[in-house]
Design an enzyme around this catalytic site. Structure first.
Site, PDB file in Angstrom:
ATOM      1  N   LYS A   1       0.839  -1.197   0.000  1.00  0.00           N
ATOM      2  CA  LYS A   1       0.000   0.000   0.000  1.00  0.00           C
ATOM      3  C   LYS A   1       0.872   1.245   0.000  1.00  0.00           C
ATOM      4  CE  LYS A   1      -1.821   2.598   3.173  1.00  0.00           C
ATOM      5  NZ  LYS A   1      -1.829   3.966   2.594  1.00  0.00           N
TER       6      LYS A   1
ATOM      7  N   GLU B   1       4.458   6.427  16.034  1.00  0.00           N
ATOM      8  CA  GLU B   1       3.154   6.227  16.656  1.00  0.00           C
ATOM      9  C   GLU B   1       2.386   5.091  15.986  1.00  0.00           C
ATOM     10  OE1 GLU B   1       2.833   7.606  19.538  1.00  0.00           O
ATOM     11  OE2 GLU B   1       1.157   6.187  19.540  1.00  0.00           O
TER      12      GLU B   1
ATOM     13  N   GLU C   1      10.377   0.526  10.229  1.00  0.00           N
ATOM     14  CA  GLU C   1      11.364   1.592  10.027  1.00  0.00           C
ATOM     15  C   GLU C   1      10.629   2.889  10.320  1.00  0.00           C
ATOM     16  OE1 GLU C   1      13.079   4.422   9.139  1.00  0.00           O
ATOM     17  OE2 GLU C   1      13.117   4.036   6.986  1.00  0.00           O
TER      18      GLU C   1
ATOM     19  N   CYS D   1      13.128  10.482   7.443  1.00  0.00           N
ATOM     20  CA  CYS D   1      13.140   9.936   8.801  1.00  0.00           C
ATOM     21  C   CYS D   1      14.526  10.046   9.438  1.00  0.00           C
ATOM     22  CB  CYS D   1      12.672   8.497   8.806  1.00  0.00           C
ATOM     23  SG  CYS D   1      13.471   7.497   7.549  1.00  0.00           S
TER      24      CYS D   1
ATOM     25  N   GLU E   1       9.912  14.681  16.193  1.00  0.00           N
ATOM     26  CA  GLU E   1      10.228  14.695  14.775  1.00  0.00           C
ATOM     27  C   GLU E   1       9.318  15.711  14.082  1.00  0.00           C
ATOM     28  OE1 GLU E   1       9.339  11.049  12.608  1.00  0.00           O
ATOM     29  OE2 GLU E   1      11.224  11.279  11.530  1.00  0.00           O
TER      30      GLU E   1
END
Lengths: 293, 478
Positions: free
Chosen positions: B184, B239, B258, B292, B389
């Site tokens: 997806k 999360e 990841e 990230c 972040e």
């Protein structure tokens, strides 16, 4: 043994306590529980560890981990080998304890002890070889020096298997610490005495206090506190036999994304352990640096 | 000093042919949804609607998983590694042949500068398939036993920041190991994944080996919780990763994650400052900071703080923000209004908590989602902009005096994905690299990726590695 006045000598019994930070405290809760042999005869009272004991053990492990992981592989190798030496010298005591705990014949219990000693020797040798076997030099498409090395995940909490009170325990603890992790292990609930005696071996093998911490008590009571503790990085559920409890612990471990090793269905603790248990609690770190003049 | 203005140098979008409507790619063909709802994918640089895409419902996801299962059992599982390799080599070649088209499509759908999609994303996508193609018939030599087996059907959910590259990381590895996949793509960047479906057809990849289901979070949830998958791989926020890890508890299904990061980029006083400044800029403004592993916390040794900050601001002032298809553009559009709102919110929190904000003086287009390259000074470790972040072009600057302090500050985060070190002293690089709790350490460089180089995090940045021999482990039973 007859004494001077002809009666049997009254033996000196041992108090079985916890092993936290290199010391042998009772449970801070003051609780204990009776431990029986395989036929139901009373053997001793063991400490019934509490939430606070679990937290103290994690704190001790967290404190010990940096120093332990900074040791050289050669040094960890020698310390694990020293554990095997100490265990060898107390074969008879452990054979008696394993026989009582598991209801084995003296010969089969002795075979379990021998296998446990040999397991320490086998894992000891991995201490300075993991980086070569699990690391890598990486051939990237550019002018960079690039390599990967395994590093310990940190503090690993483990539930030791019930089916094998000494060999199973050693098979869970040794792969965790050989690579530089620190460990909190919850001994088999109704067969905890070999674990406490193993603590005496660890305490006399130059293993720094806190690298291995051993708790005795109720798995369903203590394990959830370890699974949800944010200073614990890995969780080995080897000894959790209830699937619902294992799932709950795994769910709790997701809180800080612990690395979780699930219990095997019918583990054979005498089989070749392979790399799985060591790999489960290692991180791979990759370092890049440009090549140039 | 006279500055020459750049003339616009737009890449032509005539090389891409976007359909007005896309179905789901299931069992080797595009099919219409049974229980989903259509949604639109938008060009974040212009807010123009690019295409109508299908949001897959649970029944669609089930169809895709069944197609993947059938392909695994009948075709892909039994196929020799050498033959699987040839399909992956075919895919790599077609990606190379169509890389111009895919780069433009990626920039249109994602908002990233064509310079990056053309020079970073697409070359790596092709390299990933090419490299893992070669593993398909060599798995017995990878260190996971003499005859490692695939897991079965892999459910893969990927983010919007590197849409096609994340697809390549996931699909190349899974297929090389003999698994089939249902992937997806992110809700806001589905188009290159749908183009990849066409590449699978051109390569004559057996039907059902790769299935693409588009949609939002609900589609992803239906996919990762589907009882028919053997493996879940997720790249995205910590999360959501936490939720997935919790929801898979007790299923015994394999999971790799990841997740987020808050990387420290540590600059020592003896660093080559010109290169360090380029590395800082690349670390936080590459892909608009929507990375990230972005170097979002700059740790500068106090003795060179003023000099580094001065050079950094001068360099940031020359960054060209604007049309992603312009070949001179350095910083493109933020991917979505939702992401822009998050960047704005955290930047406002940064000011409210007492940090000082400085943004590069740059003109930005009227339409679309934009945020200027920004840095905050006077940041402490307690500030939210030093802990959370942001996933945007926002740099938090902190200082240190000693190497030990740099290590403590760098590691003071629940994340552990990446870190950077800048110094000319070799022993200090290795000393730092040993102590930084991060899965990737870039020394005197930053944001480098390669299919031969394992990538992945410590702690709450997830588990498992992608890339290299280590990346195979996630898709093999051993």
């Amino acid at each position: 043994m007859p004494t001077d006045n002809g009666s049997e000598r009254v033996e000196v019994r041992k108090a079985y306590k916890l092993y936290i930070g290199g010391a042998f405290p009772r449970s801070e809760s003051g609780r204990s529980y009776p431990v029986s042999d395989a036929r139901g005869r009373f053997l001793a009272n063991a400490a019934l560890a509490s939430r606070k004991d679990a937290r103290d053990a994690v704190a001790a492990a967290y404190k010990a981990w940096p120093g332990w992981s900074a040791r050289t592989g050669y040094n960890r190798d020698q310390i694990l080998y020293r554990i095997a030496e100490m265990l060898e010298g107390r074969r008879d005591q452990f054979a008696a304890e394993v026989a009582a705990a598991e209801g084995l014949s003296r010969a089969r219990a002795a075979a379990q002890v021998s296998a446990a000693i040999d397991r320490w020797v086998w894992y000891a040798g991995w201490a300075d070889k993991l980086a070569q076997v699990l690391g890598a030099g990486n051939q990237v498409s550019g002018p960079f020096f690039n390599f990967s090395v395994p590093e310990p995940a940190g503090v690993v909490a483990a539930v030791a298997p019930r089916s094998s009170s000494l060999l199973g325990l050693v098979s869970v603890v040794a792969p965790v610490i050989v690579a530089g992790n620190a460990c909190v292990v919850l001994a088999a609930e109704d067969r905890p005495l070999p674990a406490v005696s193993l603590a005496e071996v660890l305490a006399t093998s130059d293993l720094p206090g806190g690298v291995v911490n051993i708790l005795t008590g109720a798995v369903a009571e203590v394990a959830p506190w370890l699974a949800s503790h944010f200073d614990v990085h890995g969780l080995d559920l080897a000894g959790v036999e209830d699937p619902a409890l294992a799932a709950d612990l795994e769910r709790a471990a997701a809180g800080n994304l612990k690395r979780v090793l699930l219990p095997e269905r019918e583990p054979d603790w005498t089989a070749d352990p392979g790399l799985t248990r060591m790999r489960a609690f290692l991180e791979i770190k990759t370092v890049w640096h440009p090549v140039g003049i | 000093m006279a500055v020459f203005e750049y003339a616009p140098a737009p890449e032509s979008r005539a090389v891409v042919d976007i359909a007005s409507h896309y179905g789901l790619f299931i069992g080797g063909e595009f099919v219409e949804s049974e229980d989903g709802k259509p949604f639109k994918s938008v060009n974040p640089a212009t807010e123009e609607v690019l295409a109508e895409v299908t949001g897959a419902g649970p029944r669609d996801v089930d169809r895709a998983v069944r197609a993947a299962r059938a392909a695994y059992e009948k075709v892909w599982g039994p196929m020799s590694g050498a033959d699987r390799a040839k399909y992956l080599y075919r895919i790599a070649r077609i990606v190379q042949e169509r890389s111009r088209e895919l780069a433009v499509l990626e920039s249109l759908d994602n908002g990233k500068p064509i310079r990056e999609s053309r020079d970073v994303d697409l070359p790596l996508v092709a390299a990933w398939f090419f490299s893992y193609a070669g593993w398909a018939d060599k798995l017995g030599y990878a260190g996971f036993g003499p005859d490692p087996r695939p897991l079965g059907v892999a459910a893969q959910v990927i983010p919007w920041n590197f849409p096609l590259l994340m697809l390549a990381w996931k699909i190349a590895t899974a297929l090389a190991c003999g698994n089939t996949v249902v992937l997806k793509p992110a809700e806001t960047t589905p188009l290159t994944a749908l183009a990849f479906a066409d590449i699978c057809r051109q390569a004559e990849l057996p039907a059902g080996v790769v299935n693409i289901v588009t949609g939002a979070g609900g589609t992803g949830q239906a996919l990762v919780s589907h009882g028919g998958v053997d493996k879940v791989a997720f790249t995205g926020s910590t999360e959501v990763g936490r939720q997935i890890a919790g929801s898979l508890a007790g299923t015994g299904r394999r999971l790799t994650l990841e997740l987020g990061g808050k990387a420290a980029n540590v600059v020592f006083e003896d660093a080559p400052l010109d290169q360090a400044v380029e590395g800082i800029v690349n670390g936080i403004f590459f892909n608009q900071g929507q990375v990230c592993c972005a170097g979002s916390r700059l740790l500068v040794q106090e003795s060179v703080y003023d000099e580094v900050l001065g050079r950094l601001k001068r360099r940031m002032a020359t960054l060209r923000v604007g049309d992603p298809l312009d070949k001179n553009t350095d910083v493109g559009a933020i991917n979505s209004p939702a992401q822009l709102a998050r960047i704005r919110e955290l930047s406002e929190v940064g000011e409210a908590e007492g940090a000082e904000r400085w943004s590069a003086p740059c003109a930005m287009p009227e339409r679309g989602y934009w945020f200027p390259p920004t840095l905050f000074t006077g940041v402490t470790q307690a500030h939210r902009i030093a802990r959370e972040e942001i996933f945007g072009p926002v740099l938090s600057v902190l200082t240190f005096r000693t190497p030990a302090e740099a290590v403590d500050k760098a590691n003071n985060t629940p994340y552990g994905l990446s870190a950077g070190v800048w110094t000319e002293k070799g022993s200090r690089i290795l000393w730092m690299a040993q102590r930084l709790r991060a899965g990737v350490v870039w020394a005197n460089t930053f944001n480098k990726f390669d299919p031969a180089s394992p990538f992945g995090g410590y702690k709450e940045s997830g588990y498992g590695r992608e890339g290299g021999r280590h990346g195979l482990e996630a898709y093999l039973a051993h």
